[in-house]
Design a protein around this motif. Structure first.
Motif, PDB file in Angstrom:
ATOM      1  N   GLN B  37       0.846  -1.189   0.000  1.00 39.84           N
ATOM      2  CA  GLN B  37       0.000   0.000   0.000  1.00 39.84           C
ATOM      3  C   GLN B  37       0.883   1.241   0.000  1.00 39.84           C
ATOM      4  N   GLY B  42      -4.711   2.473  -2.673  1.00 38.16           N
ATOM      5  CA  GLY B  42      -5.253   1.265  -2.087  1.00 38.16           C
ATOM      6  C   GLY B  42      -4.222   0.155  -2.133  1.00 38.16           C
ATOM      7  N   PRO B  43      -4.386  -0.851  -1.293  1.00 39.01           N
ATOM      8  CA  PRO B  43      -3.446  -1.979  -1.305  1.00 39.01           C
ATOM      9  C   PRO B  43      -3.426  -2.686  -2.662  1.00 39.01           C
ATOM     10  N   LEU B  88       3.597   0.753   2.840  1.00 40.00           N
ATOM     11  CA  LEU B  88       3.110  -0.103   3.925  1.00 40.00           C
ATOM     12  C   LEU B  88       2.883  -1.487   3.329  1.00 40.00           C
TER      13      LEU B  88
END
Lengths: 112, 112
Positions: B37, B42-43, B88
């Motif tokens: 992410q 968005g992831p 992330l």
């Protein structure tokens, strides 16, 4: 190709206002749809999911979403937001293969 | 009942280095997926492991590799780090490849 789009990047509401976040998906076959929420500093949490059946799905914390196949939409709603709903909201889909396709997210800020 | 746990929480690496991130799935779960992410996004799905094998892979280069151990825990390895790998990294687990996914809190990687 599978994709999910979220139209609103940042939504600002006052407490008690109604919420609707848009989500559209592009996939012609069977689709499973999800809404996830990410509170500040926390992990992604599942709000609700749609696999089949009743197109109106109830989730946690008073959220609901309606699957409208003709519009390729799965909008998230809540009749009255609270300050604690401030978070990032992600719509996601997966075509049964368990690799989620996420939208870019909508940041919701609720003003007390 | 512990949820999905990831380590480390934060780390800083230099461009060109290698990094290993670790994940323990939720109790009872045997399938682990990894997502990246980036800030404001968005992831994005990297890959999924089930029965110690990579089952699916997203659009990520071979610099991204992984492993699943007999106890279902997993590692994500990234070689030859680029500045653009700063993100992330989320681990998610499920009971089988097609069931509801639960996310960990993620590992923040900064490449300088």
């Amino acid at each position: 190709a599978q994709s999910v789009s979220q139209h609103n990047h940042h939504v600002i509401l006052s407490e008690a206002a109604s919420l609707e976040l848009g989500c559209n998906y592009s996939y012609g076959g069977t689709v499973n749809l999800f809404w996830y929420v990410q509170y500040p500093g926390q992990h992604l949490q599942l709000l609700l999911k749609y696999f089949s059946g009743d197109p109106l799905v109830k989730g946690i914390k008073g959220f609901e979403a309606e699957f409208i196949k003709s519009k390729f939409s799965f909008n998230l709603r809540k009749p009255s937001v609270q300050w604690s709903d401030t978070a990032e909201y992600f719509c996601a889909s997966f075509p049964g293969a368990n690799n989620l396709f996420f939208g870019t997210g909508t940041r919701l800020t609720v003003i007390p | 009942d512990a949820g999905v746990t990831q380590s480390p929480t934060h780390l800083i690496k230099t461009r060109g280095q290698q990094v290993t991130l670790r994940c323990s799935p939720k109790s009872g779960h045997d399938t682990v997926s990894w997502y990246q992410q980036a800030l404001g996004q968005g992831p994005q799905f990297i890959f999924q492991y089930y029965e110690e094998e990579e089952r699916q892979r997203g659009n990520f280069p071979d610099r991204f590799s992984g492993h699943q151990f007999p106890n279902y825990s997993s590692e994500l390895n990234v070689n030859a780090l680029l500045l653009g790998d700063s993100a992330l990294y989320l681990c998610a687990s499920s009971q089988g490849p097609r069931n509801t996914i639960y996310f960990g809190e993620g590992s923040w990687l900064t490449v300088v």
